[in-house]
Design a protein around this motif. Structure first.
Motif, PDB file in Angstrom:
ATOM      1  N   ALA A 196      -3.077  -0.843  -2.841  1.00  0.00           N
ATOM      2  CA  ALA A 196      -3.364  -0.135  -4.123  1.00  0.00           C
ATOM      3  C   ALA A 196      -2.808  -0.969  -5.355  1.00  0.00           C
ATOM      4  CB  ALA A 196      -2.762   1.304  -4.038  1.00  0.00           C
ATOM      5  N   ILE A 197      -1.767  -1.566  -5.149  1.00  0.00           N
ATOM      6  CA  ILE A 197      -0.886  -2.341  -6.226  1.00  0.00           C
ATOM      7  C   ILE A 197      -1.692  -3.528  -6.618  1.00  0.00           C
ATOM      8  CG2 ILE A 197       0.913  -3.769  -6.817  1.00  0.00           C
ATOM      9  CD1 ILE A 197       2.731  -1.730  -4.832  1.00  0.00           C
ATOM     10  N   VAL A 198      -2.307  -4.230  -5.465  1.00  0.00           N
ATOM     11  CA  VAL A 198      -2.958  -5.528  -5.955  1.00  0.00           C
ATOM     12  C   VAL A 198      -4.426  -5.354  -6.086  1.00  0.00           C
ATOM     13  CG1 VAL A 198      -1.703  -6.992  -4.587  1.00  0.00           C
ATOM     14  CG2 VAL A 198      -3.383  -6.109  -3.441  1.00  0.00           C
ATOM     15  N   GLY A 199      -4.789  -3.952  -6.151  1.00  0.00           N
ATOM     16  CA  GLY A 199      -6.135  -3.784  -6.386  1.00  0.00           C
ATOM     17  C   GLY A 199      -7.406  -4.357  -5.413  1.00  0.00           C
ATOM     18  N   ASN A 200      -6.864  -4.606  -4.110  1.00  0.00           N
ATOM     19  CA  ASN A 200      -7.689  -5.371  -3.287  1.00  0.00           C
ATOM     20  C   ASN A 200      -7.399  -5.239  -1.744  1.00  0.00           C
ATOM     21  OD1 ASN A 200      -9.620  -7.079  -2.249  1.00  0.00           O
ATOM     22  ND2 ASN A 200      -9.243  -8.781  -3.510  1.00  0.00           N
ATOM     23  N   ASN A 201      -8.403  -5.246  -0.923  1.00  0.00           N
ATOM     24  CA  ASN A 201      -7.810  -5.161   0.479  1.00  0.00           C
ATOM     25  C   ASN A 201      -7.320  -6.186   1.182  1.00  0.00           C
ATOM     26  OD1 ASN A 201      -8.311  -2.331   0.677  1.00  0.00           O
ATOM     27  ND2 ASN A 201     -10.693  -2.914   1.151  1.00  0.00           N
ATOM     28  N   LEU A 202      -6.158  -6.786   0.521  1.00  0.00           N
ATOM     29  CA  LEU A 202      -5.336  -7.970   1.322  1.00  0.00           C
ATOM     30  C   LEU A 202      -4.509  -7.793   2.713  1.00  0.00           C
ATOM     31  CD1 LEU A 202      -4.331  -9.458  -2.067  1.00  0.00           C
ATOM     32  CD2 LEU A 202      -6.375 -10.082  -0.873  1.00  0.00           C
ATOM     33  N   ALA A 203      -3.841  -6.631   2.646  1.00  0.00           N
ATOM     34  CA  ALA A 203      -2.946  -6.267   3.548  1.00  0.00           C
ATOM     35  C   ALA A 203      -3.912  -5.447   4.584  1.00  0.00           C
ATOM     36  CB  ALA A 203      -1.717  -5.360   3.133  1.00  0.00           C
TER      37      ALA A 203
END
Length: 120
Positions: free
Chosen positions: A36-43
């Motif tokens: 949610a913080i980075v605005g992408n599904n990285l984790a």
């Protein structure tokens, strides 16, 4: 005067990156918060209460020209590892990476009626 008063000092040196550590119990949604913080599904997000993250992992993002490095950690109070092992791994990784933390977020589940003593 009544109320809260804060004094802000100009930092002695400019900080290039804001470092944030996300930690908490296994299955509380640490990866979801990072995404949610980075605005992408990285984790990688788990589908149940079992832990997904085994190593301390960092994710970099920039918001309004401010650089952030968000550090994900293994879940605490996991049956597969003792908390001492997990916290030592976190400290070792941050030290080896020469990271100075600016913020630590301890995540708890909000779908329960009460906060447990271990979460304080």
């Amino acid at each position: 005067k009544k109320g809260l008063h804060f004094q802000f000092k100009t930092p002695k040196k400019k900080c290039d990156t804001i470092n944030i550590l996300i930690t908490g119990k296994t299955g509380v949604g640490k990866a979801s918060i990072i995404n949610a913080i980075v605005g992408n599904n990285l984790a990688h997000e788990g589908k149940d209460l079992s832990g997904v993250t085994r190593e301390v992992t960092s994710y970099k993002t920039t918001v309004n020209d401010i650089h952030f490095e968000i550090w994900d950690s293994s879940g605490l109070q996991d049956i597969t590892e003792k908390d001492d092992v997990i916290t030592e791994r976190i400290k070792r990784t941050l030290k080896q990476s020469c990271v100075h933390l600016h913020l630590l977020l301890y995540c708890i589940r909000m779908d329960r009626d009460r906060i447990e003593v271990s979460e304080l």
